[in-house]
Design a protein around this motif. Structure first.
Motif, PDB file in Angstrom:
ATOM      1  N   LEU A  57       0.821  -1.141  -0.143  1.00  0.00           N
ATOM      2  CA  LEU A  57       0.152   0.127   0.119  1.00  0.00           C
ATOM      3  C   LEU A  57       0.930   0.984  -0.246  1.00  0.00           C
ATOM      4  O   LEU A  57       0.596   2.046  -0.304  1.00  0.00           O
ATOM      5  CB  LEU A  57      -1.175   0.266   1.450  1.00  0.00           C
ATOM      6  N   TYR A  61       2.000   3.659  -3.784  1.00  0.00           N
ATOM      7  CA  TYR A  61       1.782   4.569  -3.416  1.00  0.00           C
ATOM      8  C   TYR A  61       2.980   5.711  -3.989  1.00  0.00           C
ATOM      9  O   TYR A  61       3.107   6.505  -5.274  1.00  0.00           O
ATOM     10  CB  TYR A  61       1.517   5.067  -2.212  1.00  0.00           C
ATOM     11  N   SER A  96      -9.128   6.760  -3.726  1.00  0.00           N
ATOM     12  CA  SER A  96      -8.927   6.606  -2.407  1.00  0.00           C
ATOM     13  C   SER A  96     -10.579   6.027  -1.868  1.00  0.00           C
ATOM     14  O   SER A  96     -10.422   5.564  -1.342  1.00  0.00           O
ATOM     15  CB  SER A  96      -8.751   7.941  -1.511  1.00  0.00           C
ATOM     16  N   ALA A  99     -10.381   2.454  -2.984  1.00  0.00           N
ATOM     17  CA  ALA A  99      -9.828   1.555  -2.309  1.00  0.00           C
ATOM     18  C   ALA A  99     -10.612   1.101  -1.593  1.00  0.00           C
ATOM     19  O   ALA A  99     -10.543   0.520  -0.883  1.00  0.00           O
ATOM     20  CB  ALA A  99      -8.285   2.265  -1.798  1.00  0.00           C
ATOM     21  N   ARG A 112      -4.197   2.349  -5.031  1.00  0.00           N
ATOM     22  CA  ARG A 112      -2.887   3.782  -4.389  1.00  0.00           C
ATOM     23  C   ARG A 112      -2.274   3.695  -5.220  1.00  0.00           C
ATOM     24  O   ARG A 112      -1.457   5.160  -4.708  1.00  0.00           O
ATOM     25  CB  ARG A 112      -2.572   3.172  -2.573  1.00  0.00           C
ATOM     26  N   TRP A 115      -3.965   6.683  -6.469  1.00  0.00           N
ATOM     27  CA  TRP A 115      -3.445   7.207  -5.232  1.00  0.00           C
ATOM     28  C   TRP A 115      -2.345   8.448  -5.653  1.00  0.00           C
ATOM     29  O   TRP A 115      -2.434   9.676  -5.279  1.00  0.00           O
ATOM     30  CB  TRP A 115      -4.438   6.886  -4.085  1.00  0.00           C
ATOM     31  N   PHE A 172      -9.756   5.349   4.374  1.00  0.00           N
ATOM     32  CA  PHE A 172     -10.229   5.509   2.664  1.00  0.00           C
ATOM     33  C   PHE A 172     -11.272   6.414   2.319  1.00  0.00           C
ATOM     34  O   PHE A 172     -10.692   7.384   1.313  1.00  0.00           O
ATOM     35  CB  PHE A 172     -10.029   4.146   1.735  1.00  0.00           C
TER      36      PHE A 172
END
Length: 396
Positions: A57, A61, A96, A99, A112, A115, A172
């Motif tokens: 995660l 990201y 988000s 997710a 992610r 994101w 989230f």
């Protein structure tokens, strides 16, 4: 100059409204990083995932954030700072929420990444916007930016712990809702900022790394971020706390980070210079990680060390970001993108590496490995002093 740095609070209140709007949006944006920390063990348990899978995660990201830094200049030079910021926030809102709606670990990891794309468009542009629009020089603008980071990171875990205690999906959705507020604030309050006369290129950040000082700082941040995200992504699994407990620990960590980034970093910089102060903070952070490694079986030691680490991380973040803005003869947005590209790659490696080492060896190894990387970061700074000395002359 020294007196100015020590008077940040009174001076920063005179900033234009647009700077405070970006500041507010940055706080909410950086909530997204710490918001996830308290729910890592819960996600692993409820989605039947291993810690190393959950650590992705952070990795996805950071990886996408780093790579996308190469296009931030291209985008902002064509559509302008305001619309780049809004586009970044919009990506964050959508991904988000997606997710939070996911039912498997690999879906969350993928979203992610999206994101992270939004994050890259926002944070690189926000930094250059605050530096360009604020009053009082680069150093004060950086402190304001780091304050937003610190506040966002400190409040995020608390909110994440509260929402996460209801459901792991809560944080989230919380980020998505808060970013809608940020989107509307920027849309309504931020004026159009003139576009740069020269259009950016994907290669600009890569070319900027040819300057030895910027390359040194980028490499320093790459190594340092492996240690940073070892703490962020691995320590929740050894503290043996629920979502509320993790939220409060990272709240303490984030408050220490916020306070030192605003009040301690300028004082150290004024008294000892950027380079010496940076080396000292890296050594202290490495020793903290080492202590966590030695006493990894003691949740109490790890909890205290995580909070104390915030003191060194906040100070170092301000010092290194200020140096990046001054070290290379390129546009600030380009320098920020080049530096962030390198450091976020380290941030992608750190979480997965830490949890994989724990699964393969023992809970002690990730922290000790992180300490070694942070010490290497200090050596990169110390042995590259000749390329960085002019930073002290500018900021001292």
């Amino acid at each position: 100059m020294n007196e100015e740095k020590l008077n940040v609070q009174s001076q920063s209140s005179k900033q234009p409204l647009v700077v405070w709007v970006i500041f507010f949006a940055a706080i909410i944006s950086f909530m997204g990083l710490g918001l996830v920390d308290p729910i890592l063990p819960a996600i692993a348990s409820q989605l039947h995932a291993t810690p190393s899978q959950v650590s992705l995660l952070f990795s996805s990201y950071n990886l996408i954030t780093g790579i996308a830094m190469l296009i931030t200049g291209v985008v902002s030079s064509r559509i302008g700072i305001k619309w780049t910021l809004l586009m970044g926030i919009l990506f964050t809102i959508v991904f988000s929420a997606l997710a939070g709606s996911s039912n498997g670990i690999w879906q969350i990891v993928s979203f992610r990444g999206g994101w992270g794309l939004g994050n890259s468009l926002f944070i690189a542009t926000a930094l250059s916007a605050i530096v360009g629009l604020s009053l009082g020089g680069t150093a004060r603008a950086i402190i304001l930016y780091e304050a937003a980071i610190g506040l966002g990171i400190s409040v995020g875990p608390l909110l994440g712990g509260e929402l996460g205690s209801i459901s792991w999906r809560g944080p989230f959705y919380g980020v998505s809702a808060l970013m809608i507020v940020a989107f509307l604030a920027l849309l309504l309050k931020m004026p159009q900022v003139p576009k740069p006369k020269v259009k950016g290129s994907v290669l600009d950040p890569i070319k900027a790394l040819k300057f030895p000082g910027l390359f040194r700082l980028g490499l320093t941040a790459f190594l340092y971020n492996i240690g940073f995200f070892t703490l962020m992504a691995y320590s929740p699994f050894v503290m043996k706390l629920d979502e509320h407990g993790l939220g409060y620990v990272f709240l303490g960590w984030g408050l220490c980070l916020a306070i030192t980034s605003v009040f301690v970093a300028p004082r150290l910089q004024a008294r000892f210079g950027t380079i010496k102060s940076m080396c000292a903070m890296l050594i202290l952070f490495a020793l903290t990680l080492l202590a966590m490694g030695i006493w990894a079986d003691s949740p109490t030691v790890v909890i205290i060390a995580v909070i104390v680490a915030g003191l060194f991380l906040g100070t170092n973040n301000t010092l290194i970001t200020t140096a990046v803005m001054e070290v290379a003869p390129v546009e600030r947005a380009t320098a920020s993108a080049a530096y962030s590209f390198v450091r976020f790659i380290g941030g992608a490696i750190g979480p997965w590496l830490a949890n994989k080492l724990a699964e393969t060896y023992s809970p002690h190894v990730p922290f000790i490995t992180g300490a070694i990387f942070v010490l290497l970061a200090m050596l990169v700074v110390a042995f590259g002093r000749k390329h960085l000395l002019h930073v002290d002359k500018i900021t001292h």
